[in-house]
Motif scaffolding. Structure first.
Motif, PDB file in Angstrom:
ATOM      1  N   GLN A  85       0.844  -1.213   0.000  1.00 36.76           N
ATOM      2  CA  GLN A  85       0.000   0.000   0.000  1.00 36.76           C
ATOM      3  C   GLN A  85       0.871   1.252   0.000  1.00 36.76           C
ATOM      4  O   GLN A  85       0.623   2.200  -0.753  1.00 36.76           O
ATOM      5  CB  GLN A  85      -0.853   0.037   1.272  1.00 36.76           C
ATOM      6  N   ALA A  86       1.888   1.252   0.879  1.00 37.98           N
ATOM      7  CA  ALA A  86       2.767   2.424   0.975  1.00 37.98           C
ATOM      8  C   ALA A  86       3.515   2.632  -0.333  1.00 37.98           C
ATOM      9  O   ALA A  86       3.660   3.764  -0.817  1.00 37.98           O
ATOM     10  CB  ALA A  86       3.755   2.239   2.133  1.00 37.98           C
ATOM     11  N   GLY A  87       3.990   1.531  -0.908  1.00 30.72           N
ATOM     12  CA  GLY A  87       4.733   1.621  -2.165  1.00 30.72           C
ATOM     13  C   GLY A  87       3.852   2.114  -3.300  1.00 30.72           C
ATOM     14  O   GLY A  87       4.269   2.962  -4.114  1.00 30.72           O
ATOM     15  N   ALA A  88       2.618   1.610  -3.359  1.00 28.84           N
ATOM     16  CA  ALA A  88       1.697   2.027  -4.424  1.00 28.84           C
ATOM     17  C   ALA A  88       1.406   3.514  -4.314  1.00 28.84           C
ATOM     18  O   ALA A  88       1.363   4.236  -5.325  1.00 28.84           O
ATOM     19  CB  ALA A  88       0.405   1.216  -4.325  1.00 28.84           C
ATOM     20  N   GLU A 142       6.045  11.663   8.703  1.00 24.12           N
ATOM     21  CA  GLU A 142       6.833  11.994   7.502  1.00 24.12           C
ATOM     22  C   GLU A 142       7.481  10.716   6.982  1.00 24.12           C
ATOM     23  O   GLU A 142       8.662  10.457   7.233  1.00 24.12           O
ATOM     24  CB  GLU A 142       7.914  13.018   7.851  1.00 24.12           C
ATOM     25  N   PRO A 143       6.716   9.913   6.270  1.00 22.40           N
ATOM     26  CA  PRO A 143       7.183   8.554   5.975  1.00 22.40           C
ATOM     27  C   PRO A 143       8.224   8.444   4.856  1.00 22.40           C
ATOM     28  O   PRO A 143       8.941   7.454   4.805  1.00 22.40           O
ATOM     29  CB  PRO A 143       5.896   7.819   5.567  1.00 22.40           C
ATOM     30  N   THR A 144       8.295   9.435   3.966  1.00 20.93           N
ATOM     31  CA  THR A 144       9.169   9.265   2.796  1.00 20.93           C
ATOM     32  C   THR A 144      10.185  10.402   2.650  1.00 20.93           C
ATOM     33  O   THR A 144       9.995  11.496   3.179  1.00 20.93           O
ATOM     34  CB  THR A 144       8.345   9.202   1.481  1.00 20.93           C
ATOM     35  N   TYR A 145      11.248  10.110   1.938  1.00 24.83           N
ATOM     36  CA  TYR A 145      12.223  11.119   1.503  1.00 24.83           C
ATOM     37  C   TYR A 145      12.806  10.628   0.182  1.00 24.83           C
ATOM     38  O   TYR A 145      12.611   9.453  -0.203  1.00 24.83           O
ATOM     39  CB  TYR A 145      13.321  11.335   2.564  1.00 24.83           C
ATOM     40  N   VAL A 146      13.498  11.509  -0.532  1.00 22.11           N
ATOM     41  CA  VAL A 146      13.965  11.164  -1.877  1.00 22.11           C
ATOM     42  C   VAL A 146      15.491  11.230  -1.924  1.00 22.11           C
ATOM     43  O   VAL A 146      16.095  12.181  -1.433  1.00 22.11           O
ATOM     44  CB  VAL A 146      13.362  12.130  -2.923  1.00 22.11           C
ATOM     45  N   VAL A 147      16.101  10.189  -2.477  1.00 19.24           N
ATOM     46  CA  VAL A 147      17.549  10.182  -2.739  1.00 19.24           C
ATOM     47  C   VAL A 147      17.737   9.830  -4.213  1.00 19.24           C
ATOM     48  O   VAL A 147      17.230   8.788  -4.672  1.00 19.24           O
ATOM     49  CB  VAL A 147      18.289   9.139  -1.874  1.00 19.24           C
ATOM     50  N   ASP A 148      18.429  10.677  -4.953  1.00 19.31           N
ATOM     51  CA  ASP A 148      18.694  10.419  -6.376  1.00 19.31           C
ATOM     52  C   ASP A 148      17.422  10.056  -7.153  1.00 19.31           C
ATOM     53  O   ASP A 148      17.400   9.064  -7.907  1.00 19.31           O
ATOM     54  CB  ASP A 148      19.734   9.288  -6.520  1.00 19.31           C
ATOM     55  N   ASP A 149      16.353  10.814  -6.917  1.00 18.33           N
ATOM     56  CA  ASP A 149      15.062  10.614  -7.601  1.00 18.33           C
ATOM     57  C   ASP A 149      14.366   9.307  -7.234  1.00 18.33           C
ATOM     58  O   ASP A 149      13.398   8.910  -7.899  1.00 18.33           O
ATOM     59  CB  ASP A 149      15.235  10.659  -9.134  1.00 18.33           C
ATOM     60  N   VAL A 150      14.840   8.613  -6.210  1.00 18.64           N
ATOM     61  CA  VAL A 150      14.184   7.381  -5.764  1.00 18.64           C
ATOM     62  C   VAL A 150      13.507   7.665  -4.421  1.00 18.64           C
ATOM     63  O   VAL A 150      14.147   8.158  -3.484  1.00 18.64           O
ATOM     64  CB  VAL A 150      15.211   6.232  -5.623  1.00 18.64           C
ATOM     65  N   VAL A 151      12.197   7.383  -4.348  1.00 20.53           N
ATOM     66  CA  VAL A 151      11.445   7.646  -3.118  1.00 20.53           C
ATOM     67  C   VAL A 151      11.729   6.523  -2.115  1.00 20.53           C
ATOM     68  O   VAL A 151      11.636   5.341  -2.454  1.00 20.53           O
ATOM     69  CB  VAL A 151       9.924   7.714  -3.397  1.00 20.53           C
ATOM     70  N   HIS A 152      12.074   6.891  -0.887  1.00 23.31           N
ATOM     71  CA  HIS A 152      12.352   5.923   0.178  1.00 23.31           C
ATOM     72  C   HIS A 152      11.235   5.993   1.220  1.00 23.31           C
ATOM     73  O   HIS A 152      10.921   7.080   1.718  1.00 23.31           O
ATOM     74  CB  HIS A 152      13.673   6.238   0.875  1.00 23.31           C
ATOM     75  N   TYR A 153      10.689   4.844   1.597  1.00 22.76           N
ATOM     76  CA  TYR A 153       9.724   4.730   2.706  1.00 22.76           C
ATOM     77  C   TYR A 153      10.364   3.801   3.726  1.00 22.76           C
ATOM     78  O   TYR A 153      10.621   2.631   3.418  1.00 22.76           O
ATOM     79  CB  TYR A 153       8.394   4.161   2.193  1.00 22.76           C
ATOM     80  N   CYS A 154      10.673   4.301   4.915  1.00 23.57           N
ATOM     81  CA  CYS A 154      11.445   3.517   5.900  1.00 23.57           C
ATOM     82  C   CYS A 154      10.844   3.661   7.294  1.00 23.57           C
ATOM     83  O   CYS A 154      11.559   3.978   8.252  1.00 23.57           O
ATOM     84  CB  CYS A 154      12.900   3.961   5.922  1.00 23.57           C
ATOM     85  N   VAL A 155       9.537   3.462   7.422  1.00 19.69           N
ATOM     86  CA  VAL A 155       8.887   3.624   8.730  1.00 19.69           C
ATOM     87  C   VAL A 155       9.228   2.421   9.610  1.00 19.69           C
ATOM     88  O   VAL A 155       9.024   1.270   9.224  1.00 19.69           O
ATOM     89  CB  VAL A 155       7.358   3.774   8.551  1.00 19.69           C
ATOM     90  N   ALA A 156       9.755   2.724  10.797  1.00 22.12           N
ATOM     91  CA  ALA A 156      10.277   1.641  11.646  1.00 22.12           C
ATOM     92  C   ALA A 156       9.178   0.902  12.398  1.00 22.12           C
ATOM     93  O   ALA A 156       9.379  -0.245  12.805  1.00 22.12           O
ATOM     94  CB  ALA A 156      11.296   2.216  12.626  1.00 22.12           C
ATOM     95  N   ASN A 157       8.036   1.538  12.604  1.00 15.67           N
ATOM     96  CA  ASN A 157       6.932   0.834  13.289  1.00 15.67           C
ATOM     97  C   ASN A 157       5.691   0.845  12.397  1.00 15.67           C
ATOM     98  O   ASN A 157       4.677   1.457  12.721  1.00 15.67           O
ATOM     99  CB  ASN A 157       6.628   1.462  14.656  1.00 15.67           C
ATOM    100  N   MET A 158       5.794   0.158  11.278  1.00 14.69           N
ATOM    101  CA  MET A 158       4.689   0.180  10.315  1.00 14.69           C
ATOM    102  C   MET A 158       3.350  -0.259  10.928  1.00 14.69           C
ATOM    103  O   MET A 158       2.325   0.386  10.661  1.00 14.69           O
ATOM    104  CB  MET A 158       5.047  -0.673   9.087  1.00 14.69           C
TER     105      MET A 158
END
Ligand code: NAD
Length: 363
Positions: free
Chosen positions: A143-146, A285-301
């Motif tokens: 879901q988060a990725g979509a 604030e679940p996401t941030y962008v590195v080199d045009d790639v979106v990162h979602y790294c929530v530690a307690n999903m």
């Protein structure tokens, strides 16, 4: 036995130790339940729902700790909660003591009987009280990725399942355990093109048997991963090497070469993450962008869906709560060789070998 359910106080924790449905079962077994007012608001259960289930609602955590013999929670007790523990208390909750020296010291000092959800085992080498949270995280990852793939959220503007005449998105799942299998279920269900990587061929064989030709299974080598990750729209990191930090399987250099607008979801972030560019994020604030790639790294999903997570957790904890209440902790633990590993601290001693080794206690 009198069982107490305080309201969770860790930041942004909305789950609760017992649902009203579980309270009803416990009461039907002849026990009493005391619940702190507002304990269930995060899952949509008000005080009246708990009272209807047979609980007594008390006005503070202090009242709950004072009245109860057994405390059932979700998160590890915070310092103010630890100060309320007594030697005659049974504490049943997630503890995660190995990296947490101050908590361990307080539990040792309390003299309480402290049983951790995460070290209860099953007959197949699994961790049954952790599994539901991995199931939730695995499903939520898709879901988060979509959502992150949507243009307005920084993604390439790709619909996971495509539509007739337009190809679906390419999803790569790294690690085919509990998280991975549930990500695969969701991604295939949405019509994505899904590939799973694992280093265990039995895991790949089981997934292949379970999902059939719809799922591509690939043995996890650096070369194969690079090939698929560079072509992916969504990569889900779901690896676990027991007792170790997650291996960095996607390097910063690979991230630089990924397609612009592609998405990385690092579920393994609670073990340090399996992408070199990962850093923990929050639901706020679940996401941030590195080199045009979106990162979602929530530690307690699982905390993002506390209703589902609380019910899933109660499904697996309730039998143990009932065993403790009906048989008493000594009999319940000694009668079940899978329950006994849950005992982490007992009468001022650390009784979990991994915790003792990590923190230098006698075992
Ligand atoms: P699991 O043990 O069921 O599965 C892990 C899989 O990773 C195994 O099949 C293993 O063979 C595979 N693996 C190990 N090394 C690999 C490699 N180099 N390449 C490919 N596969 C490899 O574990 P799980 O329950 O699915 O949990 C996965 C991770 O998700 C863990 O780190 C767990 O802590 C984390 N998790 C995070 C959240 C969150 O909120 N972020 C929630 C639940 C679980």
């Amino acid at each position: 036995m009198r069982i107490g359910v305080p309201k969770e106080i860790k930041n942004h924790e909305y789950r609760v130790g017992l649902t009203p449905g579980s309270v009803r079962e416990v009461v039907a077994n002849g026990h009493e339940v005391v619940v702190e007012t507002g304990a269930g608001v995060g899952i949509g259960a008000d005080d009246a729902a708990y009272e209807a289930a047979g609980a007594e609602v008390l006005k503070s955590a202090a009242d709950v700790f004072a009245a109860a013999n057994m405390i059932v929670k979700v998160k590890e007790p915070q310092a103010v909660e630890r100060a309320m523990l007594r030697p005659d208390h049974i504490l049943f909750t997630y503890l995660h003591l190995a990296p947490d020296a101050p908590q361990t010291a307080d539990l040792v000092k309390s003299g309480a009987t402290c049983i951790a959800y995460e070290t209860v085992t099953d007959g197949r080498g699994g961790l049954p009280l952790l599994a539901p949270m991995s199931q939730v995280a695995g499903r939520l990852a898709v879901q988060a990725g979509a959502s992150a793939l949507e243009k307005a959220h920084g993604g390439a503007g790709v619909l996971l399942g495509g539509v007739p005449g337009v190809a679906p998105a390419k999803v790569v799942v790294i690690g085919g355990g509990v998280v991975g299998a549930h990500s695969i279920t969701m991604a295939l269900g949405l019509g994505a093109d899904v590939t799973v990587f694992d280093r265990n061929v039995d895991v790949l064989a089981n997934l292949s048997h379970r999902f059939g030709a719809a799922l591509r299974t690939v043995y996890s080598t650096a070369a194969a991963l690079e090939e698929y990750v560079l072509d992916a729209d969504l990569v889900i990191g779901a690896v676990l090497v027991a007792g170790a930090a997650a291996p960095k399987l996607v390097s910063a250099d690979m991230v630089r070469r990924m397609k612009a607008g592609s998405v990385l979801v690092d579920v393994a972030i609670d073990q340090g993450g399996c992408f070199e560019t990962s850093r923990p994020t929050t639901h706020a604030e679940p996401t941030y962008v590195v080199d045009d790639v979106v990162h979602y790294c929530v530690a307690n999903m699982p905390g993002g869906v506390p209703r589902t997570s609380t019910h899933a957790l109660n499904n697996v904890t309730l039998p143990f709560v009932l065993a403790l209440a009906n048989q008493g902790y000594r009999k319940a633990l000694l009668a079940n060789p899978n329950f006994l590993p849950g005992l982490n601290v007992y009468k001022g001693q650390v009784t979990c070998e991994a915790v003792a080794n990590a923190l230098g206690y006698d075992f």
